[in-house]
Design a protein around this motif. Sequence first.
Motif, PDB file in Angstrom:
ATOM      1  N   THR A   7       0.847  -1.192   0.000  1.00  0.00           N
ATOM      2  CA  THR A   7       0.000   0.000   0.000  1.00  0.00           C
ATOM      3  C   THR A   7       0.875   1.232   0.000  1.00  0.00           C
ATOM      4  O   THR A   7       1.922   1.251   0.666  1.00  0.00           O
ATOM      5  CB  THR A   7      -0.907   0.027   1.254  1.00  0.00           C
ATOM      6  OG1 THR A   7      -1.707  -1.154   1.289  1.00  0.00           O
ATOM      7  CG2 THR A   7      -1.806   1.255   1.262  1.00  0.00           C
ATOM      8  N   VAL A   8       0.470   2.251  -0.749  1.00  0.00           N
ATOM      9  CA  VAL A   8       1.137   3.547  -0.621  1.00  0.00           C
ATOM     10  C   VAL A   8       0.144   4.523   0.004  1.00  0.00           C
ATOM     11  O   VAL A   8      -1.028   4.568  -0.378  1.00  0.00           O
ATOM     12  CB  VAL A   8       1.667   4.082  -1.967  1.00  0.00           C
ATOM     13  CG1 VAL A   8       2.767   3.189  -2.503  1.00  0.00           C
ATOM     14  CG2 VAL A   8       0.571   4.244  -2.987  1.00  0.00           C
ATOM     15  N   VAL A   9       0.614   5.253   1.000  1.00  0.00           N
ATOM     16  CA  VAL A   9      -0.207   6.233   1.701  1.00  0.00           C
ATOM     17  C   VAL A   9       0.226   7.622   1.233  1.00  0.00           C
ATOM     18  O   VAL A   9       1.326   8.080   1.555  1.00  0.00           O
ATOM     19  CB  VAL A   9      -0.053   6.092   3.223  1.00  0.00           C
ATOM     20  CG1 VAL A   9      -0.904   7.137   3.938  1.00  0.00           C
ATOM     21  CG2 VAL A   9      -0.424   4.683   3.680  1.00  0.00           C
ATOM     22  N   ASP A  10      -0.627   8.255   0.472  1.00  0.00           N
ATOM     23  CA  ASP A  10      -0.327   9.566  -0.107  1.00  0.00           C
ATOM     24  C   ASP A  10      -0.493  10.646   0.959  1.00  0.00           C
ATOM     25  O   ASP A  10      -1.574  10.819   1.523  1.00  0.00           O
ATOM     26  CB  ASP A  10      -1.275   9.825  -1.278  1.00  0.00           C
ATOM     27  CG  ASP A  10      -0.928  11.072  -2.068  1.00  0.00           C
ATOM     28  OD1 ASP A  10      -0.181  11.922  -1.553  1.00  0.00           O
ATOM     29  OD2 ASP A  10      -1.414  11.197  -3.204  1.00  0.00           O
ATOM     30  N   ILE A  11       0.600  11.385   1.234  1.00  0.00           N
ATOM     31  CA  ILE A  11       0.568  12.399   2.287  1.00  0.00           C
ATOM     32  C   ILE A  11       0.624  13.823   1.724  1.00  0.00           C
ATOM     33  O   ILE A  11       0.816  14.781   2.478  1.00  0.00           O
ATOM     34  CB  ILE A  11       1.711  12.198   3.291  1.00  0.00           C
ATOM     35  CG1 ILE A  11       3.073  12.253   2.585  1.00  0.00           C
ATOM     36  CG2 ILE A  11       1.543  10.873   4.035  1.00  0.00           C
ATOM     37  CD1 ILE A  11       4.260  12.257   3.540  1.00  0.00           C
ATOM     38  N   THR A  12       0.456  13.971   0.430  1.00  0.00           N
ATOM     39  CA  THR A  12       0.644  15.286  -0.179  1.00  0.00           C
ATOM     40  C   THR A  12      -0.403  16.313   0.251  1.00  0.00           C
ATOM     41  O   THR A  12      -0.194  17.514   0.081  1.00  0.00           O
ATOM     42  CB  THR A  12       0.654  15.191  -1.713  1.00  0.00           C
ATOM     43  OG1 THR A  12      -0.542  14.525  -2.160  1.00  0.00           O
ATOM     44  CG2 THR A  12       1.853  14.397  -2.191  1.00  0.00           C
ATOM     45  N   ALA A  13      -1.541  15.858   0.807  1.00  0.00           N
ATOM     46  CA  ALA A  13      -2.579  16.798   1.250  1.00  0.00           C
ATOM     47  C   ALA A  13      -2.363  17.285   2.677  1.00  0.00           C
ATOM     48  O   ALA A  13      -3.101  18.148   3.165  1.00  0.00           O
ATOM     49  CB  ALA A  13      -3.964  16.147   1.143  1.00  0.00           C
ATOM     50  N   LEU A  14      -1.346  16.784   3.360  1.00  0.00           N
ATOM     51  CA  LEU A  14      -1.140  17.149   4.757  1.00  0.00           C
ATOM     52  C   LEU A  14      -0.592  18.573   4.872  1.00  0.00           C
ATOM     53  O   LEU A  14       0.169  19.037   4.005  1.00  0.00           O
ATOM     54  CB  LEU A  14      -0.179  16.166   5.436  1.00  0.00           C
ATOM     55  CG  LEU A  14      -0.537  14.678   5.363  1.00  0.00           C
ATOM     56  CD1 LEU A  14       0.415  13.870   6.238  1.00  0.00           C
ATOM     57  CD2 LEU A  14      -1.979  14.436   5.769  1.00  0.00           C
ATOM     58  N   PRO A  15      -0.931  19.278   5.943  1.00  0.00           N
ATOM     59  CA  PRO A  15      -0.483  20.674   6.123  1.00  0.00           C
ATOM     60  C   PRO A  15       0.944  20.743   6.661  1.00  0.00           C
ATOM     61  O   PRO A  15       1.195  21.230   7.778  1.00  0.00           O
ATOM     62  CB  PRO A  15      -1.494  21.223   7.128  1.00  0.00           C
ATOM     63  CG  PRO A  15      -1.861  20.036   7.968  1.00  0.00           C
ATOM     64  CD  PRO A  15      -1.857  18.855   7.028  1.00  0.00           C
ATOM     65  N   LEU A  16       1.885  20.275   5.866  1.00  0.00           N
ATOM     66  CA  LEU A  16       3.278  20.188   6.309  1.00  0.00           C
ATOM     67  C   LEU A  16       4.212  20.862   5.312  1.00  0.00           C
ATOM     68  O   LEU A  16       5.358  20.450   5.140  1.00  0.00           O
ATOM     69  CB  LEU A  16       3.684  18.715   6.477  1.00  0.00           C
ATOM     70  CG  LEU A  16       2.865  17.863   7.440  1.00  0.00           C
ATOM     71  CD1 LEU A  16       3.308  16.409   7.383  1.00  0.00           C
ATOM     72  CD2 LEU A  16       2.973  18.402   8.864  1.00  0.00           C
ATOM     73  N   ALA A  17       3.731  21.909   4.657  1.00  0.00           N
ATOM     74  CA  ALA A  17       4.505  22.520   3.582  1.00  0.00           C
ATOM     75  C   ALA A  17       4.897  23.964   3.874  1.00  0.00           C
ATOM     76  O   ALA A  17       5.062  24.773   2.953  1.00  0.00           O
ATOM     77  CB  ALA A  17       3.726  22.444   2.267  1.00  0.00           C
ATOM     78  N   GLU A  18       5.072  24.291   5.168  1.00  0.00           N
ATOM     79  CA  GLU A  18       5.407  25.666   5.534  1.00  0.00           C
ATOM     80  C   GLU A  18       6.801  25.735   6.151  1.00  0.00           C
ATOM     81  O   GLU A  18       7.272  24.788   6.791  1.00  0.00           O
ATOM     82  CB  GLU A  18       4.388  26.215   6.534  1.00  0.00           C
ATOM     83  CG  GLU A  18       2.969  26.295   6.001  1.00  0.00           C
ATOM     84  CD  GLU A  18       2.820  27.251   4.835  1.00  0.00           C
ATOM     85  OE1 GLU A  18       3.521  28.295   4.855  1.00  0.00           O
ATOM     86  OE2 GLU A  18       2.028  26.967   3.922  1.00  0.00           O
ATOM     87  N   ILE A  19       7.447  26.882   5.959  1.00  0.00           N
ATOM     88  CA  ILE A  19       8.693  27.219   6.640  1.00  0.00           C
ATOM     89  C   ILE A  19       8.392  28.388   7.563  1.00  0.00           C
ATOM     90  O   ILE A  19       7.918  29.435   7.113  1.00  0.00           O
ATOM     91  CB  ILE A  19       9.798  27.596   5.640  1.00  0.00           C
ATOM     92  CG1 ILE A  19      10.118  26.402   4.726  1.00  0.00           C
ATOM     93  CG2 ILE A  19      11.060  28.052   6.379  1.00  0.00           C
ATOM     94  CD1 ILE A  19      11.125  26.714   3.633  1.00  0.00           C
ATOM     95  N   GLU A  20       8.635  28.211   8.858  1.00  0.00           N
ATOM     96  CA  GLU A  20       8.234  29.205   9.848  1.00  0.00           C
ATOM     97  C   GLU A  20       9.384  29.522  10.797  1.00  0.00           C
ATOM     98  O   GLU A  20      10.178  28.634  11.140  1.00  0.00           O
ATOM     99  CB  GLU A  20       7.053  28.688  10.670  1.00  0.00           C
ATOM    100  CG  GLU A  20       5.836  28.287   9.844  1.00  0.00           C
ATOM    101  CD  GLU A  20       4.810  27.525  10.649  1.00  0.00           C
ATOM    102  OE1 GLU A  20       3.619  27.881  10.536  1.00  0.00           O
ATOM    103  OE2 GLU A  20       5.197  26.601  11.391  1.00  0.00           O
ATOM    104  N   GLU A  21       9.444  30.761  11.218  1.00  0.00           N
ATOM    105  CA  GLU A  21      10.417  31.135  12.236  1.00  0.00           C
ATOM    106  C   GLU A  21       9.979  30.564  13.573  1.00  0.00           C
ATOM    107  O   GLU A  21       8.808  30.659  13.951  1.00  0.00           O
ATOM    108  CB  GLU A  21      10.550  32.645  12.323  1.00  0.00           C
ATOM    109  CG  GLU A  21      11.655  33.088  13.261  1.00  0.00           C
ATOM    110  CD  GLU A  21      12.006  34.554  13.101  1.00  0.00           C
ATOM    111  OE1 GLU A  21      13.050  34.966  13.628  1.00  0.00           O
ATOM    112  OE2 GLU A  21      11.226  35.274  12.439  1.00  0.00           O
ATOM    113  N   ALA A  22      10.902  29.953  14.283  1.00  0.00           N
ATOM    114  CA  ALA A  22      10.597  29.339  15.571  1.00  0.00           C
ATOM    115  C   ALA A  22      11.039  30.258  16.703  1.00  0.00           C
ATOM    116  O   ALA A  22      11.814  31.201  16.512  1.00  0.00           O
ATOM    117  CB  ALA A  22      11.287  27.985  15.681  1.00  0.00           C
ATOM    118  N   ALA A  23      10.540  29.962  17.880  1.00  0.00           N
ATOM    119  CA  ALA A  23      10.931  30.733  19.062  1.00  0.00           C
ATOM    120  C   ALA A  23      12.440  30.638  19.259  1.00  0.00           C
ATOM    121  O   ALA A  23      13.032  29.577  19.095  1.00  0.00           O
ATOM    122  CB  ALA A  23      10.199  30.206  20.287  1.00  0.00           C
ATOM    123  N   GLY A  24      13.050  31.752  19.607  1.00  0.00           N
ATOM    124  CA  GLY A  24      14.490  31.749  19.846  1.00  0.00           C
ATOM    125  C   GLY A  24      15.326  31.979  18.614  1.00  0.00           C
ATOM    126  O   GLY A  24      16.564  31.936  18.683  1.00  0.00           O
TER     127      GLY A  24
END
Length: 331
Positions: free
Chosen positions: A47-64
């Motif tokens: 089985t292949v589980v397609d993850i392309t719809a997940l909200p994991l495509a951002e680059i964000e400044e982190a604390a510190g």
Amino acid sequence: MRSFSYVSAPDVAAAVRAIGSEPGAKFIGGGTNLVDLMREGIERPETVVDITALPLAEIEEAAGGGVRIGALVRNSGLAAHPLIRTRYPMLSQAVLTGASAQLRNMATVGGNLLQRTRCVYFYDGAAACNKREPGSGCDAIGGFTRNHGILGVSDDCVATHPSDMCVALAALDATVEVQSVRGVRRVPLADLHLLPGRTPHIETTLAADELITAVELPASAVAATSRYRKVRDRASYAFALVSVAAALNVRDGVVTEVRLALGGVAAKPWRAHEAERILVGAPATEDSFRRAAAAELAAATALPHNAFKIELAQRTIVSTLRQLLAEGGAA
């Protein structure tokens, strides 16, 4: 390519549930490595589980002052992002030396972390390969080994890790965030990939049901003066013979901070801890750079066709540090 089932995951929770409930399942994002391996019959997911719809495509400044990079950020987007280009230039440079523009537009950060070796014996179904078929042997040993490893190799495998991005991440002390039905955990990039030992088919410390969700970069002043240098047979779409990710800070002629990692030499991105140890507190001179490079490569094991990599790695370390010093490594 054999037939397989397809599941599209709407969110992270659904993705990790699916991978845990489907025997022999694999995640697919950009697919730039997995699809090739499936076509070659090396990877055979049920089985292949397609993850392309997940909200994991951002680059964000982190604390510190750090940066959080989503696992589905495309390589091209990572290289072009202002936070990466200004705070971690070695990472942007590393990504731009990898593959082609078309592949960088498809490939994801998470997939890049998990791409498998490009060893020709791994891809050759007629060759013995312990990565592909545990216990079968390693035809690379005794074969043509120009592109193979010189550090951390074993009698069971001499393949190298292909990623450029991961070399920079190793130098930057990145952390990988992963998630499963058991929760979230963070793995230092340095601990993600494994040396071959007697089990070269076990390539990472991830469990089969864990999904990479992000890469976290700590704030790092020294990273602003950094560079990635890749030595290869041609100018594009070629894997590293040797690469160096380096960052340098010098004050009053003395090295105060340094980060070094090597690519093209081992089954994982190779953090040059011995070279770093020698350099910190030493004069920022050509002689210091040479001594540190020689110490790092002292444990190298040459094969008949790749002995040149030992000197090449040393020269590349020295020239990269020299260039950083000239470009503003001195404070």
